[in-house]
Design a protein around this motif. Structure first.
Motif, PDB file in Angstrom:
ATOM      1  N   GLY A   1       0.778  -1.237   0.000  1.00  0.00           N
ATOM      2  CA  GLY A   1       0.000   0.000   0.000  1.00  0.00           C
ATOM      3  C   GLY A   1       0.802   1.276   0.000  1.00  0.00           C
ATOM      4  O   GLY A   1       0.231   2.353   0.214  1.00  0.00           O
ATOM      5  N   PHE A   2       2.116   1.182  -0.261  1.00  0.00           N
ATOM      6  CA  PHE A   2       2.936   2.390  -0.152  1.00  0.00           C
ATOM      7  C   PHE A   2       2.557   3.448  -1.172  1.00  0.00           C
ATOM      8  O   PHE A   2       2.458   4.640  -0.838  1.00  0.00           O
ATOM      9  CB  PHE A   2       4.417   2.043  -0.296  1.00  0.00           C
ATOM     10  CG  PHE A   2       5.299   3.261  -0.415  1.00  0.00           C
ATOM     11  CD1 PHE A   2       5.504   4.098   0.677  1.00  0.00           C
ATOM     12  CD2 PHE A   2       5.890   3.609  -1.630  1.00  0.00           C
ATOM     13  CE1 PHE A   2       6.290   5.232   0.569  1.00  0.00           C
ATOM     14  CE2 PHE A   2       6.669   4.736  -1.748  1.00  0.00           C
ATOM     15  CZ  PHE A   2       6.876   5.552  -0.639  1.00  0.00           C
ATOM     16  N   GLU A   3       2.365   3.090  -2.424  1.00  0.00           N
ATOM     17  CA  GLU A   3       2.134   4.086  -3.461  1.00  0.00           C
ATOM     18  C   GLU A   3       0.866   4.898  -3.180  1.00  0.00           C
ATOM     19  O   GLU A   3       0.851   6.127  -3.287  1.00  0.00           O
ATOM     20  CB  GLU A   3       2.029   3.411  -4.840  1.00  0.00           C
ATOM     21  CG  GLU A   3       3.319   2.743  -5.299  1.00  0.00           C
ATOM     22  CD  GLU A   3       4.481   3.729  -5.465  1.00  0.00           C
ATOM     23  OE1 GLU A   3       4.197   4.925  -5.711  1.00  0.00           O
ATOM     24  OE2 GLU A   3       5.644   3.309  -5.335  1.00  0.00           O
ATOM     25  N   ALA A   4      -0.214   4.198  -2.804  1.00  0.00           N
ATOM     26  CA  ALA A   4      -1.466   4.909  -2.506  1.00  0.00           C
ATOM     27  C   ALA A   4      -1.304   5.778  -1.268  1.00  0.00           C
ATOM     28  O   ALA A   4      -1.830   6.902  -1.202  1.00  0.00           O
ATOM     29  CB  ALA A   4      -2.594   3.905  -2.309  1.00  0.00           C
ATOM     30  N   PHE A   5      -0.572   5.274  -0.291  1.00  0.00           N
ATOM     31  CA  PHE A   5      -0.329   6.054   0.922  1.00  0.00           C
ATOM     32  C   PHE A   5       0.463   7.316   0.611  1.00  0.00           C
ATOM     33  O   PHE A   5       0.108   8.418   1.061  1.00  0.00           O
ATOM     34  CB  PHE A   5       0.422   5.190   1.938  1.00  0.00           C
ATOM     35  CG  PHE A   5       0.961   5.952   3.111  1.00  0.00           C
ATOM     36  CD1 PHE A   5       0.120   6.393   4.128  1.00  0.00           C
ATOM     37  CD2 PHE A   5       2.315   6.248   3.204  1.00  0.00           C
ATOM     38  CE1 PHE A   5       0.620   7.106   5.202  1.00  0.00           C
ATOM     39  CE2 PHE A   5       2.829   6.962   4.269  1.00  0.00           C
ATOM     40  CZ  PHE A   5       1.970   7.395   5.276  1.00  0.00           C
ATOM     41  N   ALA A   6       1.535   7.190  -0.150  1.00  0.00           N
ATOM     42  CA  ALA A   6       2.372   8.349  -0.479  1.00  0.00           C
ATOM     43  C   ALA A   6       1.573   9.395  -1.253  1.00  0.00           C
ATOM     44  O   ALA A   6       1.737  10.606  -1.030  1.00  0.00           O
ATOM     45  CB  ALA A   6       3.588   7.903  -1.287  1.00  0.00           C
TER      46      ALA A   6
ATOM     47  N   GLU B   1      -1.641   9.931  -1.011  1.00  0.00           N
ATOM     48  CA  GLU B   1      -2.577  10.584  -0.088  1.00  0.00           C
ATOM     49  C   GLU B   1      -1.853  11.615   0.770  1.00  0.00           C
ATOM     50  O   GLU B   1      -2.359  12.721   1.002  1.00  0.00           O
ATOM     51  CB  GLU B   1      -3.246   9.525   0.796  1.00  0.00           C
ATOM     52  CG  GLU B   1      -4.494  10.007   1.536  1.00  0.00           C
ATOM     53  CD  GLU B   1      -4.172  10.754   2.809  1.00  0.00           C
ATOM     54  OE1 GLU B   1      -5.028  11.534   3.280  1.00  0.00           O
ATOM     55  OE2 GLU B   1      -3.058  10.560   3.359  1.00  0.00           O
ATOM     56  N   VAL B   2      -0.652  11.299   1.214  1.00  0.00           N
ATOM     57  CA  VAL B   2       0.132  12.254   2.013  1.00  0.00           C
ATOM     58  C   VAL B   2       0.469  13.478   1.175  1.00  0.00           C
ATOM     59  O   VAL B   2       0.377  14.624   1.644  1.00  0.00           O
ATOM     60  CB  VAL B   2       1.421  11.591   2.550  1.00  0.00           C
ATOM     61  CG1 VAL B   2       2.335  12.639   3.189  1.00  0.00           C
ATOM     62  CG2 VAL B   2       1.079  10.500   3.554  1.00  0.00           C
ATOM     63  N   ALA B   3       0.849  13.281  -0.078  1.00  0.00           N
ATOM     64  CA  ALA B   3       1.175  14.404  -0.948  1.00  0.00           C
ATOM     65  C   ALA B   3      -0.024  15.324  -1.127  1.00  0.00           C
ATOM     66  O   ALA B   3       0.139  16.549  -1.284  1.00  0.00           O
ATOM     67  CB  ALA B   3       1.661  13.883  -2.298  1.00  0.00           C
ATOM     68  N   GLY B   4      -1.216  14.768  -1.097  1.00  0.00           N
ATOM     69  CA  GLY B   4      -2.413  15.575  -1.287  1.00  0.00           C
ATOM     70  C   GLY B   4      -2.865  16.333  -0.052  1.00  0.00           C
ATOM     71  O   GLY B   4      -3.744  17.200  -0.144  1.00  0.00           O
ATOM     72  N   GLU B   5      -2.297  16.026   1.116  1.00  0.00           N
ATOM     73  CA  GLU B   5      -2.667  16.736   2.354  1.00  0.00           C
ATOM     74  C   GLU B   5      -1.909  18.062   2.391  1.00  0.00           C
ATOM     75  O   GLU B   5      -0.688  18.099   2.224  1.00  0.00           O
ATOM     76  CB  GLU B   5      -2.300  15.893   3.569  1.00  0.00           C
ATOM     77  CG  GLU B   5      -2.830  16.421   4.890  1.00  0.00           C
ATOM     78  CD  GLU B   5      -4.284  16.071   5.131  1.00  0.00           C
ATOM     79  OE1 GLU B   5      -5.133  16.971   4.920  1.00  0.00           O
ATOM     80  OE2 GLU B   5      -4.572  14.926   5.510  1.00  0.00           O
TER      81      GLU B   5
ATOM     82  N   ALA C   1      -3.446   4.854   5.076  1.00  0.00           N
ATOM     83  CA  ALA C   1      -3.650   6.280   4.822  1.00  0.00           C
ATOM     84  C   ALA C   1      -4.800   6.803   5.674  1.00  0.00           C
ATOM     85  O   ALA C   1      -5.847   6.161   5.791  1.00  0.00           O
ATOM     86  CB  ALA C   1      -3.949   6.514   3.345  1.00  0.00           C
ATOM     87  N   HIS C   2      -4.596   7.975   6.292  1.00  0.00           N
ATOM     88  CA  HIS C   2      -5.633   8.638   7.077  1.00  0.00           C
ATOM     89  C   HIS C   2      -5.530  10.144   6.855  1.00  0.00           C
ATOM     90  O   HIS C   2      -4.445  10.728   6.998  1.00  0.00           O
ATOM     91  CB  HIS C   2      -5.474   8.350   8.572  1.00  0.00           C
ATOM     92  CG  HIS C   2      -5.630   6.907   8.929  1.00  0.00           C
ATOM     93  ND1 HIS C   2      -6.857   6.280   8.975  1.00  0.00           N
ATOM     94  CD2 HIS C   2      -4.700   5.959   9.258  1.00  0.00           C
ATOM     95  CE1 HIS C   2      -6.685   5.010   9.327  1.00  0.00           C
ATOM     96  NE2 HIS C   2      -5.387   4.789   9.495  1.00  0.00           N
TER      97      HIS C   2
END
Length: 783
Positions: free
Chosen positions: A322-327, A329-333, A628-629
């Protein structure tokens, strides 16, 4: 009554103040010589495990390791004060209820089993056999075992916990509310889903080599003083220690080790935190996400520059999912959201991120300042995300470290004290003991209170603890307990829960951990599991406070025999004749406890297998998961502030220094400079001014609940303190009444005692006649 004084405390944690405090408590408990000998036997090969916190020992064979709170706990248990039937018979329950928790504690050790007498409103002595027979008759008369609740405190031993869950499941229910439901349930919930195991992966030796130690929502100076010894050593060798906490806590700033003769002689101390970030209450998820965002931005820049990546790509590829989706999501915060919700600036968050990046091995520690929020599970998973980025799980000197409170709270859960047992565990119970355990999930703590309130559960049995005081929504909890047909408490001392009772009520006094436990085979030892999964023996050295006392395993076994009778498949009374027999049965159920009796007799005991520490991921995915949260922006406090002109604060409940969980030893909070008063409210000076008040005024607190119920806690002293604006802190249990039963952590259902939306206004009426205002007696401020 102690004189009320507020004055700045400028000394370190520990030091001469800790020694003076211990001496005072030993004298108050009338054990100046005997108590000192008892203290020296704590955590020794032939001694007992400290009944205080779950912080592990270096090797369980070293010389006495000083701990102020542990010393208070030992002194309180070894007291010469006795709460005999003659003493208690002088008071009605209504009269006892009018006294403070500290006064009840100081009555001393209970000496006889007692039953509440409705006609006189007094607790009167009863013979053990009669008590067991009456309680058993009540349990057997219920139309369903699920009408009964069986609560567990984290101080009971592995042997008592194993027998307890065995009895209750053979009786026919999984109703096991326990203290984990109110503290570290989010830790287990978060990590089990993400890493496959709900326990921390580090051991004490990891603190010797970690290059950075990140501490979130924790005050070790008061709650886990022995942890300061490890932090002190780490600081002295140059490790970065970074604290994230809304309040400035002295134990996270400086520490003087009472066992360091040179430091004590020269009145010196050691700086603990290299960096201290005072974030907003509940802002930890945002802060950690800011550190992750910084890490990923530095990594992206390194990739653009053709330099070595800063994240551990090999570890991520082999061990995670799940790293790519997590990264993404973080970039979008946005940084704006992260700064606003954390209460820290981008520069501060980048500084924290850079410390993480510069360290080859990182430990993340956290306490109940993390777990008692609505978004606590998400916050803990964000901490694990941070560790996963650079392979800081399953590496020496690195990993997640939830610091639990009660001395055996982790062991109780290992032994099966859980309302949602795994099918595989129930299968093993069936195979070993020959009965079919119930499969339907039971009630946790919040669910237990709800079930008592609506009449689904009418019987409450408590193995230790102080349920009425530890729980949220005090009025509702008390109403729930008083609505029961039967309440029973196993305990060493009188506490508030025994005064908030059902229509029939019993107090069953037990041995303490400091006391010799004689059974058929002779003196017995029990075992406990510390917060780093070490299992070791504990054997008391003191004569029992009364010849009438029974051990917790004996109480459980005798009640089980009385209740289940000949239909039971378990030889209850034979098992307690020699606790080795209990441990043999534990080994038959849990593979990790193979050869239990031999391994636990090795000095220091043995370490339970931790799959995540070995980089084996036993969750369904078979990988460590990036979770991701989003930074939460619609919590109860956000909604409470919307459209309201008056200031809305976030209140966190906390302990004083003269307190361990619900046990009140005194009215002082030395490191925060509070003496002689518990009803205090820590607040920023600018917030006091905005309210039009002054330090030393008395105020009322009202929680802004979303269930339509008005909850008010009255008459708290305003104390100016170094805490972020918009944040408040006050002691529990005094503020537990403000926590709605309906407000709990997502997924884990832990009460949100660290994030209560409140408003503050001047107290009416004024302080009682004869009490001058706080300002008149020098109550001013704390820096």
């Amino acid at each position: 009554m102690s004189k009320k004084v507020i004055r700045p405390y400028n000394g370190p944690a520990g030091g001469w103040g800790a020694l003076r405090s211990v001496a005072k408590h030993l004298l108050e408990q009338d054990v100046p010589v005997h108590g000192a000998r008892t203290l020296l036997s704590a955590n020794q090969p032939d001694g007992f495990d400290c009944p205080g916190c779950a912080w592990p020992d270096r090797d369980h064979t070293s010389t006495f390791e000083f701990c102020e709170n542990g010393a208070k706990a030992v002194a309180a248990e070894a007291t010469r004060h006795r709460a005999t039937p003659e003493l208690l018979g002088q008071y009605t329950v209504a009269e006892l209820a009018g006294y403070s928790d500290q006064w009840l504690e100081n009555l001393g050790r209970l000496t006889h089993p007692m039953r509440w007498d409705a006609a006189s409103d007094r607790y009167l002595p009863i013979a053990w056999d009669e008590a067991f027979a009456r309680i058993a008759a009540h349990l057997n008369a219920l139309d369903s075992p699920d009408r009964a609740l069986f609560y567990t405190s984290g101080r009971c031993s592995n042997e008592a916990a194993f027998l307890y869950q065995l009895f209750v499941r053979e009786y026919g229910t999984n109703n096991f509310p326990d203290c984990s439901n109110m503290c570290h349930e989010p830790s287990g919930t978060a990590m089990k889903a993400q890493l496959g195991i709900g326990k921390g992966t580090v051991q004490l030796h990891d603190f010797e080599i970690a290059e950075a130690i990140l501490i979130f929502g924790q005050n070790p100076g008061t709650n886990h003083p022995r942890m300061l010894g490890e932090l002190r050593k780490a600081a002295k060798r140059g490790a970065a220690i970074v604290s994230f906490n809304p309040l400035r806590e002295r134990g996270l700033e400086r520490f003087a080790d009472p066992q360091d003769a040179l430091e004590m002689l020269h009145d010196g101390s050691t700086r603990i935190s290299s960096d201290y970030f005072q974030l907003r209450i509940g802002g930890d998820l945002a802060a950690v996400k800011g550190m992750i965002k910084r890490t990923l931005e530095v990594d992206a820049q390194a990739q653009r520059d053709g330099r070595e990546r800063v994240i551990d790509l090999d570890f991520i590829a082999e061990h995670t999912q799940g790293f790519e989706a997590f990264a993404a999501e973080v970039a979008g915060e946005s940084w704006d959201t992260i700064e606003t919700e954390s209460g820290l600036t981008r520069a501060q968050l980048e500084r924290a991120g850079d410390i993480y990046l510069q360290a080859k091995s990182v430990i993340c520690c956290w306490g109940m300042g993390i777990t008692q929020h609505k978004h606590s599970v998400a916050t803990i998973q964000m901490l694990c995300n941070l560790l996963l980025l650079r392979g800081n799980i399953g590496r020496p000197g690195a990993g997640p470290c939830p610091v639990r409170g009660h001395s055996n709270v982790q062991g109780d859960r290992t032994m099966g004290i859980y309302e949602k047992p795994a099918p595989e565990f129930l299968d093993r119970l069936r195979d070993v003991f020959g009965f079919e355990p119930p499969r339907e999930h039971g009630h946790d703590t919040v669910g237990a209170i709800e079930a008592m309130l609506d009449g689904r559960c009418t019987t409450f049995f408590g193995l230790g603890g102080n349920f009425a005081t530890a729980t949220p929504d005090t009025e509702a909890t008390h109403r729930a307990l008083r609505g029961c047909d039967l309440t029973v408490h196993v305990t060493t001392k009188l506490n508030r829960s025994h005064l908030v009772h059902g229509r029939d009520a019993y107090i069953l006094p037990c041995l303490g951990r400091t006391e010799i436990d004689i059974q058929e085979a002779g003196a017995q030892a029990v075992t406990v599991e510390d917060s780093m999964s070490m299992v070791h023996l504990s054997a008391g050295i003191n004569a029992p406070a009364s010849p009438e006392l029974l051990s917790e395993p004996a109480i459980v076994a005798r009640l089980a025999a009385a209740t289940l009778g000949e239909r039971s498949k378990v030889p209850w009374l034979w098992l307690i004749g020699d606790y080795d027999r209990i441990r043999d049965r534990i080994a038959a159920v849990f593979d990790d406890f193979h050869d239990f009796n031999r391994r636990v007799r090795v000095p220091g005991g043995f370490h339970l297998t931790n799959s995540a520490a070995q980089r084996r991921w036993t969750n369904p995915e078979g990988k460590a998961l990036f979770k991701a949260h989003a930074v939460p922006t619609d919590l109860p406090v956000h909604r409470a502030r919307a459209g309201r002109e008056q200031p809305v604060f976030t209140l966190a409940t906390t302990r004083s220094h003269d307190q361990y969980n619900t046990t009140i030893y005194g009215t002082n909070d030395r490191y925060r400079g509070v003496f002689g008063e518990r009803r205090v409210l820590f607040i920023h000076r600018d917030d006091i001014a905005e309210l039009g008040l002054q330090a030393g005024d008395w105020v009322d607190l009202e929680s802004l609940c979303e269930d339509g119920v008005q909850r008010i806690a009255r008459r708290f002293l305003l104390v100016e303190y170094n805490i972020p604006r918009g944040c408040l802190a006050a002691y529990y249990p005094e503020t537990n009444a403000l926590v709605p039963l309906s407000s709990f952590a997502d997924e884990a259902r832990t009460p949100t005692s660290k994030s209560i939306p409140v408003i503050v206004y001047a107290h009416q009426p004024q302080p009682a006649q004869g009490l001058r205002s706080a300002r008149d007696i020098g109550l001013v401020r704390i820096d």
